[in-house]
Design a protein around this motif. Structure first.
Motif, PDB file in Angstrom:
ATOM      1  N   LYS A 103       2.346   1.635  -3.471  1.00 55.05           N
ATOM      2  CA  LYS A 103       1.309   2.064  -4.416  1.00 55.05           C
ATOM      3  C   LYS A 103       1.036   3.543  -4.261  1.00 55.05           C
ATOM      4  O   LYS A 103       0.905   4.272  -5.261  1.00 55.05           O
ATOM      5  CB  LYS A 103       0.050   1.237  -4.175  1.00 55.05           C
ATOM      6  CG  LYS A 103      -1.082   1.558  -5.136  1.00 55.05           C
ATOM      7  CD  LYS A 103      -2.261   0.645  -4.857  1.00 55.05           C
ATOM      8  CE  LYS A 103      -3.403   0.981  -5.836  1.00 55.05           C
ATOM      9  NZ  LYS A 103      -4.586   0.112  -5.591  1.00 55.05           N
ATOM     10  N   ASN A 104       0.928   3.983  -3.024  1.00 56.24           N
ATOM     11  CA  ASN A 104       0.682   5.404  -2.809  1.00 56.24           C
ATOM     12  C   ASN A 104       1.845   6.244  -3.309  1.00 56.24           C
ATOM     13  O   ASN A 104       1.662   7.320  -3.885  1.00 56.24           O
ATOM     14  CB  ASN A 104       0.409   5.672  -1.325  1.00 56.24           C
ATOM     15  CG  ASN A 104      -0.891   5.035  -0.870  1.00 56.24           C
ATOM     16  OD1 ASN A 104      -1.809   4.844  -1.658  1.00 56.24           O
ATOM     17  ND2 ASN A 104      -0.960   4.680   0.426  1.00 56.24           N
ATOM     18  N   THR A 114       1.709  16.245 -13.615  1.00 60.86           N
ATOM     19  CA  THR A 114       1.569  17.666 -13.333  1.00 60.86           C
ATOM     20  C   THR A 114       2.748  18.456 -13.882  1.00 60.86           C
ATOM     21  O   THR A 114       2.584  19.534 -14.468  1.00 60.86           O
ATOM     22  CB  THR A 114       1.456  17.883 -11.820  1.00 60.86           C
ATOM     23  OG1 THR A 114       0.356  17.120 -11.315  1.00 60.86           O
ATOM     24  CG2 THR A 114       1.239  19.350 -11.496  1.00 60.86           C
ATOM     25  N   GLU A 122       0.825  -1.195   0.000  1.00 64.33           N
ATOM     26  CA  GLU A 122       0.000   0.000   0.000  1.00 64.33           C
ATOM     27  C   GLU A 122       0.860   1.246   0.000  1.00 64.33           C
ATOM     28  O   GLU A 122       0.578   2.229  -0.709  1.00 64.33           O
ATOM     29  CB  GLU A 122      -0.916  -0.014   1.225  1.00 64.33           C
ATOM     30  CG  GLU A 122      -2.007  -1.049   1.150  1.00 64.33           C
ATOM     31  CD  GLU A 122      -2.885  -1.035   2.394  1.00 64.33           C
ATOM     32  OE1 GLU A 122      -2.581  -0.255   3.315  1.00 64.33           O
ATOM     33  OE2 GLU A 122      -3.894  -1.780   2.422  1.00 64.33           O
ATOM     34  N   GLU A 160       3.910   5.441  -5.752  1.00 59.06           N
ATOM     35  CA  GLU A 160       3.897   5.420  -7.241  1.00 59.06           C
ATOM     36  C   GLU A 160       2.823   6.349  -7.781  1.00 59.06           C
ATOM     37  O   GLU A 160       3.048   7.075  -8.755  1.00 59.06           O
ATOM     38  CB  GLU A 160       3.660   3.995  -7.725  1.00 59.06           C
ATOM     39  CG  GLU A 160       3.740   3.868  -9.260  1.00 59.06           C
ATOM     40  CD  GLU A 160       3.591   2.436  -9.694  1.00 59.06           C
ATOM     41  OE1 GLU A 160       3.665   2.190 -10.926  1.00 59.06           O
ATOM     42  OE2 GLU A 160       3.426   1.561  -8.829  1.00 59.06           O
ATOM     43  N   MET A 161       1.650   6.344  -7.119  1.00 57.97           N
ATOM     44  CA  MET A 161       0.584   7.225  -7.555  1.00 57.97           C
ATOM     45  C   MET A 161       0.990   8.680  -7.374  1.00 57.97           C
ATOM     46  O   MET A 161       0.739   9.514  -8.263  1.00 57.97           O
ATOM     47  CB  MET A 161      -0.709   6.931  -6.775  1.00 57.97           C
ATOM     48  CG  MET A 161      -1.325   5.591  -7.096  1.00 57.97           C
ATOM     49  SD  MET A 161      -2.779   5.240  -6.066  1.00 57.97           S
ATOM     50  CE  MET A 161      -3.843   6.596  -6.525  1.00 57.97           C
ATOM     51  N   ALA A 162       1.652   8.939  -6.290  1.00 60.40           N
ATOM     52  CA  ALA A 162       2.103  10.320  -6.071  1.00 60.40           C
ATOM     53  C   ALA A 162       3.153  10.707  -7.103  1.00 60.40           C
ATOM     54  O   ALA A 162       3.170  11.833  -7.619  1.00 60.40           O
ATOM     55  CB  ALA A 162       2.649  10.465  -4.652  1.00 60.40           C
ATOM     56  N   SER A 163       4.062   9.752  -7.432  1.00 59.27           N
ATOM     57  CA  SER A 163       5.095  10.042  -8.427  1.00 59.27           C
ATOM     58  C   SER A 163       4.478  10.302  -9.802  1.00 59.27           C
ATOM     59  O   SER A 163       4.866  11.240 -10.511  1.00 59.27           O
ATOM     60  CB  SER A 163       6.078   8.865  -8.503  1.00 59.27           C
ATOM     61  OG  SER A 163       7.035   9.070  -9.538  1.00 59.27           O
ATOM     62  N   ASN A 164       3.493   9.462 -10.192  1.00 62.36           N
ATOM     63  CA  ASN A 164       2.843   9.657 -11.490  1.00 62.36           C
ATOM     64  C   ASN A 164       2.093  10.969 -11.542  1.00 62.36           C
ATOM     65  O   ASN A 164       2.121  11.695 -12.546  1.00 62.36           O
ATOM     66  CB  ASN A 164       1.877   8.497 -11.778  1.00 62.36           C
ATOM     67  CG  ASN A 164       2.613   7.199 -12.040  1.00 62.36           C
ATOM     68  OD1 ASN A 164       3.780   7.211 -12.445  1.00 62.36           O
ATOM     69  ND2 ASN A 164       1.951   6.073 -11.799  1.00 62.36           N
ATOM     70  N   THR A 165       1.420  11.270 -10.414  1.00 65.74           N
ATOM     71  CA  THR A 165       0.679  12.540 -10.374  1.00 65.74           C
ATOM     72  C   THR A 165       1.632  13.713 -10.496  1.00 65.74           C
ATOM     73  O   THR A 165       1.365  14.693 -11.213  1.00 65.74           O
ATOM     74  CB  THR A 165      -0.126  12.628  -9.077  1.00 65.74           C
ATOM     75  OG1 THR A 165      -1.009  11.505  -8.996  1.00 65.74           O
ATOM     76  CG2 THR A 165      -0.937  13.903  -9.037  1.00 65.74           C
TER      77      THR A 165
END
Length: 631
Positions: free
Chosen positions: A91-92, A103, A88, A94-99
């Motif tokens: 995943k968080n 951006t 978890e 990676e999601m933050a990195s992609n966001t």
């Protein structure tokens, strides 16, 4: 660092808002979120809370409370799986990195329109390759002020442009319609001519090297290799829709054979090839003319090949003309000429029919050779026999030479025998002759297999057989003979004469003919001279023996002279000789005691058309010389 030189993008966190409620509604919402809501809220609790917040120990207690909550939170996950918690967290992250990367790319692409140099540093290469730089902007355009006059002018301009485009579209449609109408007309004319040629019986196919071009095949499948590939002409469409035959392989010039017949240095006959009328531009006539041209070219080619084997018959190739000597005073010439250079027909020439028959015979013989090649190609043969026969020399001119020789032989033999019979009749003898020539009977069509010759082929084959004629000659009432003439084609072309005698003919004993025949009319005439003279002498001797005289007559050893055995009377010598190329019967008196037939004292002659012929009959003169009157 100056503000303008700072980074184009700030990564600082957003400011945290104040925890105090901003308005009454937010306060009520927070109260309701607590356990119990407004129902468990009392005035005493509120006063205690206010006092607790105002006391200096509030912050420490709050910190203790928070730490205790943290401690409780830390103790709570003790029962969770650490791998799940790790996944978890990753995943968080990676999601933050992609966001963050999305951006960053969005802001970099947005700033690349204003400052592409600095924005390209943080712009990803994948997005640059996909959309490029400077393709996203955030500037807001100023709303233009509305000008009614300008807007009306723009509407009029737009209407004008619309009308101009409509007119241009209409003109283009009219031009396209006119073009389509012309194309329909030209295509209709093209296919009408194609269908006319198809209905006329010509074969259609695609041109081998031009699959989109239609061609007409007018050649011959069994032609020589030099001409087989030239029998296909592409049919190209001209601007007006008519068909233009591409006859480049034929030389672009229509040609035909011209046969001339000369006698004594004068033109007596000429055959002119068929040509289409200048007023007949139809495709069928043009295809027919092309077919005749390629046939004439192949015929001329085969004639020149055959002429090399006919040098013994005075066949010569002189330049572009092939000459064949028929007689000493007559010859035939054949040449291949363009149709424009061919002389006009002259119906006043007496031998036009002969030349026309010669030209027609040459065409028939070449067609027969084609059919014969096809029959050999399609007929089943044993497997050990090879079908490769090579290119054979066709027999085209030799049959015509043989036919001419046969006609000349018949004419010469008939003229000679006719002159001889006329002379005998002038001498008072019952002589006659009959000419018989075989007639070619029409071949009746019957049931024939696929590998059998047709009726036309059989007729031509019969025409190529040795030519024969017979002349039945009656010298006296019981003495006759038959001359049979036969013209051979191979191994050499010549006419042979055979003399046939009846079984009970007296000539069998007194003048038997040569069994192998006679190759010339001159040798035949020598035999006829001897046979007629001996027959006349024998016949008159029999008449003298039957008369009531005391003279004993007898024949000499040659058998043409009647003499007195005792020698008191003059003898009679009977003979036939040519005087001015005309058979003449001659009666010569022989002096008594002379045994030579040449020692004559006086001669009497009888010829068919001779001006010095004796008016009395042969028997009257002989009776006067012998001193007797025979019965």
């Amino acid at each position: 660092m100056a503000p303008t030189a700072g980074p184009p993008l700030s990564l600082r966190p957003f400011p945290v808002a104040d925890r105090q409620p901003r308005n009454l509604a937010e306060f009520i919402a927070r109260v309701n979120a607590r356990p119990g809501g407004f129902r468990s809220l009392t005035e005493d609790k509120l006063r205690e809370q206010i006092k607790a917040e105002e006391s200096p120990d509030h912050d420490a207690e709050q910190e203790d409370v928070d730490m205790s909550d943290i401690a409780d939170d830390e103790d709570a996950p003790a029962s969770k799986d650490p791998n799940i918690a790790r996944m978890e967290v990753l995943k968080n992250v990676e999601m933050a990195s992609n966001t963050a990367m999305l951006t960053l790319d969005t802001l970099s692409l947005l700033l690349s329109k204003q400052n592409p140099t600095q924005a390209s540093v943080t712009l990803s290469q994948q997005l640059r390759d996909m959309v490029g730089i400077g393709t996203l902007g955030a500037d807001r355009l100023d709303e233009p002020s509305v000008d009614e006059a300008k807007e009306k002018a723009q509407e009029e301009v737009a209407i004008g442009w619309t009308l101009m485009e409509i007119n241009k579209t209409r003109n283009a449609a009219e031009a396209a319609s006119s073009f389509l109408e012309r194309e329909v007309d030209t295509e209709s004319r093209y296919w009408e001519e194609v269908m006319a040629v198809k209905k006329a019986g010509w074969s259609m196919c695609r041109v081998p090297q031009e699959r989109h071009t239609l061609g007409v095949r007018f050649g011959f499948s069994e032609a020589a290799p030099e001409f087989k590939s030239n029998g296909l002409a592409p049919m190209r469409r001209s601007d007006d829709g008519s068909i233009e035959l591409d006859l480049g392989r034929l030389g672009g010039v229509s040609e035909g054979l011209v046969v001339t017949y000369e006698k004594d240095g004068k033109l007596v006959g000429r055959s002119v090839p068929w040509r289409r009328s200048p007023d007949d531009p139809s495709l069928e006539s043009r295809v027919l003319e092309a077919r005749n041209t390629i046939f004439s070219q192949e015929l001329w080619h085969e004639l020149t090949r055959e002429a090399r084997t006919l040098a013994a018959y005075d066949v010569r190739l002189q330049g572009s003309r092939l000459t064949c000597k028929i007689e000493e005073s007559s010859k035939i010439s054949i040449e291949l000429l363009p149709l424009e250079a061919c002389p006009p027909p002259d119906d006043a020439l007496p031998e036009n029919g002969t030349t026309e028959m010669m030209l027609l015979s040459l065409h028939l013989l070449l067609s027969y050779a084609h059919r014969y090649n096809e029959l050999l190609r399609t007929r089943p043969i044993p497997p050990h026999v090879s079908r490769a026969r090579g290119q054979q020399t066709y027999t085209l001119l030799r049959p015509i030479i043989a036919r001419m020789k046969s006609i000349l032989s018949i004419r010469a033999c008939t003229e000679y025998v006719g002159g001889l019979v006329g002379a005998l009749q002038k001498a008072g003898l019952p002589s006659s002759f009959t000419l018989r020539t075989p007639q070619l009977s029409a071949v009746e069509p019957g049931a024939s297999g696929p590998n059998q010759q047709s009726g036309a082929q059989t007729l031509v084959r019969n025409m190529l057989q040795p030519l024969e004629f017979t002349v039945e000659v009656v010298i006296l009432g019981g003495t006759s003979f038959t001359i049979r003439g036969r013209t051979f084609l191979f191994p050499f072309t010549a006419t042979y004469y055979h003399v046939l005698l009846p079984p009970s003919s007296p000539l069998q004993a007194m003048a038997a003919p040569f069994a192998d025949g006679y190759s010339e009319l001159r040798t035949l005439s020598e035999y006829i001279h001897t046979a007629v003279a001996r027959a006349l002498a024998t016949d008159y001797l029999a008449k003298l023996a039957a008369s009531s005289t005391d003279v004993e007559w007898a024949l000499d050893i040659v058998g043409t002279t009647i003499q007195d055995v005792v020698g008191n009377h003059s003898g009679l010598h009977l003979g036939v000789r040519d005087v001015d190329a005309k058979p003449t019967v001659v009666l010569t008196s022989v002096a008594a005691g002379e045994r030579s037939s040449n020692a004559g004292q006086k001669a009497w002659t009888w010829a068919k058309d001779g001006s010095g012929s004796e008016s009395r009959t042969l028997q009257d003169v002989a009776d006067e010389l012998s001193g007797t009157v025979t019965a």
